[in-house]
Design a protein around this motif. Structure first.
Motif, PDB file in Angstrom:
ATOM      1  N   LEU A  28       1.040  -1.166  -0.001  1.00 50.05           N
ATOM      2  CA  LEU A  28      -0.044  -0.086  -0.152  1.00 50.05           C
ATOM      3  C   LEU A  28       0.890   1.204   0.003  1.00 50.05           C
ATOM      4  N   LYS A  29       0.568   2.407  -0.840  1.00 48.09           N
ATOM      5  CA  LYS A  29       1.353   3.297  -0.998  1.00 48.09           C
ATOM      6  C   LYS A  29       0.728   4.654  -0.706  1.00 48.09           C
ATOM      7  N   GLY A  30       0.406   4.909   0.513  1.00 47.45           N
ATOM      8  CA  GLY A  30      -0.204   6.196   0.982  1.00 47.45           C
ATOM      9  C   GLY A  30      -1.693   6.224   0.624  1.00 47.45           C
ATOM     10  N   VAL A  31      -2.273   5.180   1.218  1.00 44.57           N
ATOM     11  CA  VAL A  31      -3.981   5.031   0.780  1.00 44.57           C
ATOM     12  C   VAL A  31      -4.455   5.612   1.990  1.00 44.57           C
ATOM     13  N   SER A  32      -5.615   6.666   1.327  1.00 41.85           N
ATOM     14  CA  SER A  32      -6.653   7.059   2.650  1.00 41.85           C
ATOM     15  C   SER A  32      -8.059   6.642   2.130  1.00 41.85           C
ATOM     16  N   LEU A  33      -8.657   6.516   3.051  1.00 45.19           N
ATOM     17  CA  LEU A  33     -10.083   5.910   2.848  1.00 45.19           C
ATOM     18  C   LEU A  33     -11.036   6.125   4.168  1.00 45.19           C
ATOM     19  N   ASP A  34     -12.195   6.506   4.143  1.00 44.52           N
ATOM     20  CA  ASP A  34     -13.172   6.624   5.487  1.00 44.52           C
ATOM     21  C   ASP A  34     -14.438   5.948   5.230  1.00 44.52           C
ATOM     22  N   ILE A  35     -14.968   5.520   6.249  1.00 49.26           N
ATOM     23  CA  ILE A  35     -16.226   4.638   6.245  1.00 49.26           C
ATOM     24  C   ILE A  35     -17.172   5.541   7.274  1.00 49.26           C
ATOM     25  N   LEU A  36     -18.462   6.124   6.982  1.00 47.13           N
ATOM     26  CA  LEU A  36     -19.390   6.542   7.979  1.00 47.13           C
ATOM     27  C   LEU A  36     -20.212   5.596   8.551  1.00 47.13           C
ATOM     28  N   PRO A  37     -20.477   5.932   9.890  1.00 53.36           N
ATOM     29  CA  PRO A  37     -21.365   4.889  10.488  1.00 53.36           C
ATOM     30  C   PRO A  37     -22.620   4.559   9.665  1.00 53.36           C
ATOM     31  N   GLY A  38     -22.911   3.065   9.427  1.00 53.08           N
ATOM     32  CA  GLY A  38     -24.002   2.644   8.772  1.00 53.08           C
ATOM     33  C   GLY A  38     -23.630   2.625   7.030  1.00 53.08           C
ATOM     34  N   GLU A  39     -22.615   2.723   6.728  1.00 52.23           N
ATOM     35  CA  GLU A  39     -22.309   2.929   5.497  1.00 52.23           C
ATOM     36  C   GLU A  39     -21.528   1.832   4.900  1.00 52.23           C
ATOM     37  N   GLY A  50      -3.800  -4.548  -3.653  1.00 53.59           N
ATOM     38  CA  GLY A  50      -3.733  -4.135  -2.323  1.00 53.59           C
ATOM     39  C   GLY A  50      -4.902  -4.183  -1.541  1.00 53.59           C
ATOM     40  N   LYS A  51      -6.032  -4.325  -1.969  1.00 56.65           N
ATOM     41  CA  LYS A  51      -7.404  -4.339  -1.594  1.00 56.65           C
ATOM     42  C   LYS A  51      -7.351  -5.036  -0.169  1.00 56.65           C
ATOM     43  N   THR A  52      -7.222  -6.395  -0.338  1.00 58.31           N
ATOM     44  CA  THR A  52      -7.126  -7.241   0.878  1.00 58.31           C
ATOM     45  C   THR A  52      -6.087  -6.881   1.736  1.00 58.31           C
ATOM     46  N   THR A  53      -5.057  -6.411   1.394  1.00 49.02           N
ATOM     47  CA  THR A  53      -4.082  -5.830   2.555  1.00 49.02           C
ATOM     48  C   THR A  53      -4.655  -4.823   3.231  1.00 49.02           C
ATOM     49  N   LEU A  54      -5.601  -3.678   2.875  1.00 56.43           N
ATOM     50  CA  LEU A  54      -6.015  -2.890   3.369  1.00 56.43           C
ATOM     51  C   LEU A  54      -7.049  -3.096   4.343  1.00 56.43           C
ATOM     52  N   GLY A 227      -1.604  -0.820  -5.348  1.00 55.52           N
ATOM     53  CA  GLY A 227      -1.338  -0.349  -3.882  1.00 55.52           C
ATOM     54  C   GLY A 227      -1.940   1.064  -3.816  1.00 55.52           C
ATOM     55  N   GLU A 228      -2.556   1.713  -4.639  1.00 57.61           N
ATOM     56  CA  GLU A 228      -3.155   2.857  -4.514  1.00 57.61           C
ATOM     57  C   GLU A 228      -4.729   3.035  -5.127  1.00 57.61           C
ATOM     58  N   ILE A 229      -5.276   4.097  -4.461  1.00 57.84           N
ATOM     59  CA  ILE A 229      -6.653   4.260  -4.834  1.00 57.84           C
ATOM     60  C   ILE A 229      -6.761   5.216  -5.871  1.00 57.84           C
ATOM     61  N   VAL A 230      -7.098   4.796  -7.312  1.00 56.51           N
ATOM     62  CA  VAL A 230      -6.989   5.737  -8.504  1.00 56.51           C
ATOM     63  C   VAL A 230      -8.319   6.013  -8.726  1.00 56.51           C
ATOM     64  N   GLU A 231      -9.370   5.718  -8.077  1.00 53.92           N
ATOM     65  CA  GLU A 231     -10.890   6.668  -8.331  1.00 53.92           C
ATOM     66  C   GLU A 231     -11.726   6.260  -7.121  1.00 53.92           C
ATOM     67  N   SER A 232     -12.472   6.965  -6.583  1.00 52.93           N
ATOM     68  CA  SER A 232     -13.560   6.831  -5.516  1.00 52.93           C
ATOM     69  C   SER A 232     -14.596   7.849  -5.800  1.00 52.93           C
ATOM     70  N   GLY A 233     -15.761   7.274  -5.439  1.00 52.91           N
ATOM     71  CA  GLY A 233     -16.848   8.397  -5.456  1.00 52.91           C
ATOM     72  C   GLY A 233     -18.166   7.472  -5.365  1.00 52.91           C
ATOM     73  N   ASP A 234     -19.339   8.128  -5.644  1.00 51.52           N
ATOM     74  CA  ASP A 234     -20.791   7.564  -5.536  1.00 51.52           C
ATOM     75  C   ASP A 234     -20.688   6.141  -6.329  1.00 51.52           C
ATOM     76  N   GLY A 235     -21.164   5.132  -5.449  1.00 51.16           N
ATOM     77  CA  GLY A 235     -21.051   3.691  -6.021  1.00 51.16           C
ATOM     78  C   GLY A 235     -21.842   3.585  -7.353  1.00 51.16           C
ATOM     79  N   ASP A 236     -22.865   4.148  -7.685  1.00 52.11           N
ATOM     80  CA  ASP A 236     -23.719   4.137  -8.909  1.00 52.11           C
ATOM     81  C   ASP A 236     -22.754   4.808 -10.262  1.00 52.11           C
ATOM     82  N   ARG A 237     -22.039   5.834  -9.751  1.00 53.43           N
ATOM     83  CA  ARG A 237     -21.441   6.692 -10.652  1.00 53.43           C
ATOM     84  C   ARG A 237     -19.939   5.776 -11.294  1.00 53.43           C
ATOM     85  N   VAL A 238     -19.356   5.172  -9.937  1.00 51.27           N
ATOM     86  CA  VAL A 238     -18.244   4.807 -10.253  1.00 51.27           C
ATOM     87  C   VAL A 238     -18.410   3.386 -11.283  1.00 51.27           C
TER      88      VAL A 238
END
Length: 283
Positions: A28-39, A50-54, A227-238
């Motif tokens: 993993l190369k400097g990954v940032s991610l957050d999850i809200l309660p109930g999300e 790298g997804k399983t490593t995270l 090892g990097e997040i290359v795209e993120s956003g609303d589930g339907d859009r991505v």
């Protein structure tokens, strides 16, 4: 603004290199991610991305080299084994292979009661809770006395989900939880995840290689590549209008029932691969 339940900031995970004087492998190369309660946040990518490593880092199963992981406001990047054990009531996991994660010599009741008794719940209360858990995941009460081998793959995964729910966690890391199941069973188990979330408010980090799966369950999606997040956003859009070339390739690699559309996707995917190869050669 709701405070994130899980907050990963600039996370680096390295493993020792193979061989004398080998450089460490940076998973993993400097990954940032957050999850809200109930999300539900879907984390998607090919094998080795790298997804399983995270997910494992959040569970304390992978070393944190740099960066921080905060859960419910607390830094858990380097907590002790004792503190990690206390955290297990709020942070649980469902693995890919339900059979290997269930003790084959224990009955379903023993499997589901074990985390409850370890947490200090009385035997009588644990038995009642086991019946409630089986009902939550759609299994009959008489399943309590049976062994894991007596169930189908989908039923065993329901048992694994029930065990993860036993202590009423705030977050469940789901590591490829339906990839070993056939398509019809996948759909039923995914619907079960959604139903449980609507009823309990639990959050999910949903790790998978399948865009169709994350589209079905995720509020937001993050795409990992090398090892990097290359795209993120609303589930339907991505998952329907991806912007990054890697996400586009994942989208085009997903099978569709129409042969003509499938062939169009193959052609478009080959064009993307050729364009990427040309860009790398000229770089």
């Amino acid at each position: 603004m709701t405070t994130p339940l899980l907050e990963v900031t600039d996370l680096v995970v390295e493993y020792p290199g193979k061989g004398f004087r080998a450089q460490p492998f940076r998973a993993l190369k400097g990954v940032s991610l957050d999850i809200l309660p109930g999300e539900t946040v879907g984390l998607v990518g090919e094998s080795g991305s790298g997804k399983t490593t995270l997910g494992r880092a959040a569970l304390g199963l992978a070393p944190v080299t740099e960066g921080t992981i905060r859960f419910d406001g607390k830094d858990i990047s380097h907590i002790s084994r004792r503190e990690r054990k206390k955290l297990s009531a709020d942070l649980q996991v469902v693995f890919q292979d339900p059979y290997s994660s269930l003790n084959p010599s224990m009955t379903i009741e023993q499997i589901l009661a074990e985390p409850l008794t370890v947490a200090g719940v009385s035997s009588a209360e644990a038995k009642k809770r086991v019946r409630d858990l089986l009902d939550q995941v759609g299994l009959p009460a008489d399943a309590r006395g049976r062994l894991p081998r007596e169930f189908s793959g989908g039923q065993r995964q329901r048992v694994a989900i029930a065990r993860a729910l036993a202590l009423s966690p705030k977050l469940i890391v789901c590591d490829e939880p339906v990839s070993a199941l056939d398509l019809s069973t996948q759909a039923r188990v995914l619907d079960l995840f959604i139903e449980i979330q609507e009823r309990t408010g639990v959050a999910y980090l949903f790790v998978t290689h399948d865009l169709a799966v994350v589209r079905h369950v995720s509020h937001r999606v993050a795409v990992m590549y090398r090892g990097e997040i290359v795209e993120s956003g609303d589930g339907d859009r991505v998952t329907s209008q991806p912007e990054h070339p890697y996400t586009q390739r994942l989208f085009m690699a997903a099978p569709v029932p129409d042969p003509d559309r499938q062939e169009e996707r193959r052609i478009a995917r080959r064009a993307l691969l050729d364009a990427e190869a040309t860009a790398q050669a000229s770089a």
